[in-house]
Design a protein around this motif. Sequence first.
Motif, PDB file in Angstrom:
ATOM      1  N   ARG A   1     -11.083   1.967  -3.322  1.00 44.38           N
ATOM      2  CA  ARG A   1     -10.067   1.054  -3.393  1.00 44.38           C
ATOM      3  C   ARG A   1      -9.990   0.116  -2.118  1.00 44.38           C
ATOM      4  NH1 ARG A   1      -6.209   4.245  -5.719  1.00 44.38           N
ATOM      5  NH2 ARG A   1      -7.694   4.475  -7.589  1.00 44.38           N
ATOM      6  N   LEU A   2      -9.862   0.924  -1.033  1.00 46.51           N
ATOM      7  CA  LEU A   2      -9.535   0.243   0.291  1.00 46.51           C
ATOM      8  C   LEU A   2     -10.712  -0.668   0.627  1.00 46.51           C
ATOM      9  CD1 LEU A   2      -8.089   3.245   2.338  1.00 46.51           C
ATOM     10  CD2 LEU A   2      -6.769   0.846   1.783  1.00 46.51           C
ATOM     11  N   ARG A   3     -12.013  -0.065   0.490  1.00 49.42           N
ATOM     12  CA  ARG A   3     -13.052  -0.883   0.653  1.00 49.42           C
ATOM     13  C   ARG A   3     -13.173  -2.277  -0.014  1.00 49.42           C
ATOM     14  NH1 ARG A   3     -15.939   4.500   0.783  1.00 49.42           N
ATOM     15  NH2 ARG A   3     -16.018   5.071   3.073  1.00 49.42           N
TER      16      ARG A   3
ATOM     17  N   ALA B   1     -12.228  -3.998   6.871  1.00 48.85           N
ATOM     18  CA  ALA B   1     -11.509  -3.072   7.531  1.00 48.85           C
ATOM     19  C   ALA B   1     -12.101  -2.245   8.575  1.00 48.85           C
ATOM     20  CB  ALA B   1     -11.031  -1.914   6.289  1.00 48.85           C
TER      21      ALA B   1
ATOM     22  N   SER C   1      -9.552   6.372  -3.530  1.00 50.32           N
ATOM     23  CA  SER C   1      -8.867   5.651  -2.554  1.00 50.32           C
ATOM     24  C   SER C   1      -9.657   4.973  -1.531  1.00 50.32           C
ATOM     25  CB  SER C   1      -7.643   6.631  -2.079  1.00 50.32           C
ATOM     26  OG  SER C   1      -6.797   7.037  -2.948  1.00 50.32           O
ATOM     27  N   ARG C   2     -10.715   5.445  -1.139  1.00 52.12           N
ATOM     28  CA  ARG C   2     -11.452   4.980  -0.173  1.00 52.12           C
ATOM     29  C   ARG C   2     -12.092   4.005  -0.974  1.00 52.12           C
ATOM     30  NH1 ARG C   2     -12.975  10.337   1.103  1.00 52.12           N
ATOM     31  NH2 ARG C   2     -14.923  10.358  -0.111  1.00 52.12           N
TER      32      ARG C   2
ATOM     33  N   TYR D   1      -8.357   2.326   9.035  1.00 49.76           N
ATOM     34  CA  TYR D   1      -7.911   3.617   8.280  1.00 49.76           C
ATOM     35  C   TYR D   1      -9.149   4.636   8.717  1.00 49.76           C
ATOM     36  CZ  TYR D   1     -11.608   2.555   4.688  1.00 49.76           C
ATOM     37  OH  TYR D   1     -12.678   2.245   3.894  1.00 49.76           O
TER      38      TYR D   1
ATOM     39  N   LEU E   1      -2.603   5.157  -2.788  1.00 52.64           N
ATOM     40  CA  LEU E   1      -3.539   5.850  -2.094  1.00 52.64           C
ATOM     41  C   LEU E   1      -3.412   7.278  -1.829  1.00 52.64           C
ATOM     42  CD1 LEU E   1      -3.682   2.959   0.437  1.00 52.64           C
ATOM     43  CD2 LEU E   1      -5.415   3.046  -1.570  1.00 52.64           C
TER      44      LEU E   1
ATOM     45  N   LEU F   1      -3.526   5.086   7.973  1.00 52.43           N
ATOM     46  CA  LEU F   1      -3.926   3.556   7.862  1.00 52.43           C
ATOM     47  C   LEU F   1      -2.955   2.700   8.659  1.00 52.43           C
ATOM     48  CD1 LEU F   1      -4.898   1.840   4.570  1.00 52.43           C
ATOM     49  CD2 LEU F   1      -3.117   1.005   5.883  1.00 52.43           C
TER      50      LEU F   1
ATOM     51  N   LEU G   1       0.855  -0.998   0.162  1.00 48.98           N
ATOM     52  CA  LEU G   1       0.011  -0.041   0.148  1.00 48.98           C
ATOM     53  C   LEU G   1       0.880   1.320  -0.068  1.00 48.98           C
ATOM     54  CD1 LEU G   1      -2.605  -1.094   2.548  1.00 48.98           C
ATOM     55  CD2 LEU G   1      -2.690  -1.439   0.103  1.00 48.98           C
TER      56      LEU G   1
END
Length: 272
Positions: free
Chosen positions: A198-200, A206, A195-196, A186, A162, A176, A136
């Motif tokens: 992508r993280l989800r 998470a 980016s949010r 995060y 990100l 994060l 990341l």
Amino acid sequence: MPLQARRTPTIRHYVMTPPTFFAVEYAINPWMDPAVPVDTHRALDQWDTLRRIYKELGHTVELEEPVAGLPDMVYAANGGVLVNGRAVVARFAYSQRAAESDAYAEWMVRHGYTAVRTDHVNEGQGDLLVAGRVLLAGHGFRTDVRAHAEIAAAVGMPVVSLRLVDPRFYHLDTALAVLDDQTVAYHPPAFDTPSRDRLRTLFPDAIEVAAADAQVLALNAVSDGYHVVLPAAATGFAAQLRAAGFDPVGVELSELLKGGGSVKCCTLEVHP
């Protein structure tokens, strides 16, 4: 089987640098104010408590010698990234920290690594966090997004970029924390919308951390897969961790917070 029983700690290898010369002599992030006094003796005591916690948890801790004139060298995580038997040394955005690169490159060479340097700014594990088989990679304030491809090639891992958008969370490791290979925590407002998203997608389980905890650098934490060492003031995040089956271990690093860093900033992890 209870959720907590599924969390498994693994022995980690950390590099730390004592805050012998720690001071806030300039302001290169929103947390730093040279007008606020720093108690170096207290910083050393707090740092040593963190070191002892790692040792008590069974982890290997190696020390790098601090260098006079480099007050931020205590933030060892920024020195580079070490993974897959490869090492990338930091290239700092600000001249005040530039010489730290040579100090950490020397550590890498002494330990058998070839210290690869990037053409573009990268601030080590401040913006480069290993999460399972991916790296990341933060950008927006310090690390140049163009360095991400350089680092991916150097360490042989795919990079997930990100973008950080809140200057209080100027490094990825302030916004994060990697808890295990499949789980991160995060603070969503620290990231732009893509980016949010992508993280989800990558981490559906998470932990989303609220502002009250993020603002005490709760996410500048270090996990061995079960024990999560985090700022003692982050009580809300600690409760979230317990509910998810992790064991939070609070530590007071208030003096080092004056420089914009906490647990993770003080900890360069040597990944296998």
